[in-house]
Scaffold this motif. Sequence first.
Motif, short mmCIF file in Angstrom:
data_model
loop_
_atom_site.label_atom_id
_atom_site.label_comp_id
_atom_site.label_asym_id
_atom_site.label_seq_id
_atom_site.Cartn_x
_atom_site.Cartn_y
_atom_site.Cartn_z
N SER A 57 -5.18 -1.15 -7.59
CA SER A 57 -5.82 0.05 -6.98
C SER A 57 -6.98 0.24 -7.89
N PRO A 116 -8.92 4.45 -4.44
CA PRO A 116 -8.50 5.28 -3.59
C PRO A 116 -8.49 6.61 -4.35
N VAL A 128 0.86 -1.10 -0.12
CA VAL A 128 0.04 0.04 -0.17
C VAL A 128 0.95 1.10 0.07
N GLY A 144 -2.62 7.62 -4.59
CA GLY A 144 -2.01 6.34 -4.06
C GLY A 144 -2.30 5.18 -4.76
N ARG A 145 -1.54 3.96 -4.24
CA ARG A 145 -1.77 2.56 -4.98
C ARG A 145 -1.81 1.75 -4.04
N VAL A 146 -2.33 0.52 -4.43
CA VAL A 146 -2.36 -0.73 -3.90
C VAL A 146 -1.76 -1.78 -4.89
N ARG A 198 -7.63 8.51 0.71
CA ARG A 198 -8.99 8.59 0.40
C ARG A 198 -9.78 9.65 1.24
N SER A 236 1.15 4.18 4.00
CA SER A 236 1.91 3.17 3.25
C SER A 236 2.34 2.05 4.24
N LEU A 294 -1.45 5.81 0.01
CA LEU A 294 -2.86 5.75 -0.04
C LEU A 294 -3.59 6.86 0.40
#
Lengths: 252, 306
Positions: A70, A57, A8, A60-62, A13, A25, A11
């Motif tokens: 993401s 999100p 993660v 950021g990214r997953v 939201r 993160s 991120l």
Amino acid sequence: MTAPLLVVDSLTRRFGGLVAASDVSFTVAPGEIFGIIGPNGAGKTTLFNVIAGHYRPTAGRVSFEGKDISGHAADEVGRRGIARTFQAVHIFKNETVRANLHRAAVLARRHNPLTWLSRRPHATPDLEGTAAFLGLDMLLDNVAGSLAYGLQKTVGVGLAMMVGPKLMLMDEPAAGLNPSEKIAAAALIRRLRDERGISVLLVEHDMPLVMGICDRILVLNQGMPIALGTPADVKSDKSVIDAYLGEDYEFA
Amino acid sequence: MKVRAVYALILLLAALPWFIGSRYIFHIATMITIMIPLVLGMHLMVRIGQLSLAHPAFWGLGAYASALLTMRLGMPPLLSLLVGAAVPSLVALAVGPIFLRIKGVFFVLLTFAFGEIVDLIFQEWTGLFGGNSGLYGIPKFSILGLRLTQIPHYYVLGLIAAILVYLLMRAIERSDVGAILESLNEDEMLSRSMGANALAWRVAAFVVSAFAAGISGGIYAFYIGFLSPDPFGFQTIVDLIVMVTVGGAGSVLGPVLGAIVTVPLPELLRDAREYQLMIYGVCLIGFMKFAKQGLISFIVDKRRGA
């Protein structure tokens, strides 16, 4: 160190003006039990829901196994090998335990109508074995909704196992359980990792459970990560004590 | 077994027209068999938790498509029946991904509006559909050189189609597909978390149910030999809802019973035409108050449907 299973990365939201999760993160390594804790409104559930694919999100990214997930929908996340359990009981209450487990396997294998056309073999976890693992083998023919609350939650874990996941997201696995059920739940989570090789990411309020089973813990407060480390690190962290645990907090 | 007794009763009723021998009874029986695939199509949607008011329009699309394929393109009737039924299926495939994102009362309203639009097209596109003055001269159905000219012939055709569609729907219900559809209806969030693509499955159900409606429409077109937009409007929506409610949505057999009971009603109430809708209303209220699961609940226990 092996490559992390789940990453993660920064991120965020937002809901309108509210920042529910801000620049979070962390990574979950294969075979790790990772906990997310924090006071109510800290953004735990939001973070969980972004990973599980219920929310996109904002930034950021997953990524999972090196692939960006993401903004993937919940079912795509499921198909990648991330199963989840729910805080409240989510099972097929009118069906037997056996039918519940069977349905989970079918839903995972036949995830869309076109899968019927391709008869590719797909390994499905063995139903009886899963039931035996969970201690549900004697209850297979009972209607799931008639079981005690704790057992219904166990059936929920069984549903997630039947998907054959590499990572299991657990939303408050101990919520609503009595003390002895909590001990059993903690043991079960450990066995998922030790015997089935399933990594676990859990969100939980029950401190003894989190401190007892997690390898590492992320503490959130008002959407911000305030600490990340082993249970020992976290519980001696000044900001965690101020924000969440309180000065009188003691560990058994 | 009570279910066996019901099957036996239905079989007996199905054979009844030949014992009576009256053309009028054959006509009513034929109309029952024509309504069965249509109501079973609607029922499949009810099973996935969506009340579709688009089915009379699918029925009409099947009817006009089958008729026009034979009349304009000279397709053999059996082929045009199947291709004609594929037309509403394709329409369902096109609109399903949009419609089926929406649930509950909004889906009901959306499908209602869709049905009204389709019915308007039947009325206004006179060049193709003949408009309100109707589409005449639909040839008789024929299969393997056998021309169906008498009402009993169409009764047999309707019976075969009704049985095939019933067996298809029952097979779906009993298979893993049935389990998937029921899972999605019961707990969508849970089912999706296990990887199921909810929208894709709903669209598949919509397509299959539109095909059933289309088959029903094609047989109707060949049987009546004349089409007007009239039957594909609101009245049929009411009829179908009454059939599903009276018969019971809990089992595939329910809507079949509903059709058997409901289709002859207007004939029985012929002398009380103006009260017909009122009687429908009273029936609906009665069933919803006292027998929510419909007639079928008196026969089959709720959990293990027939």
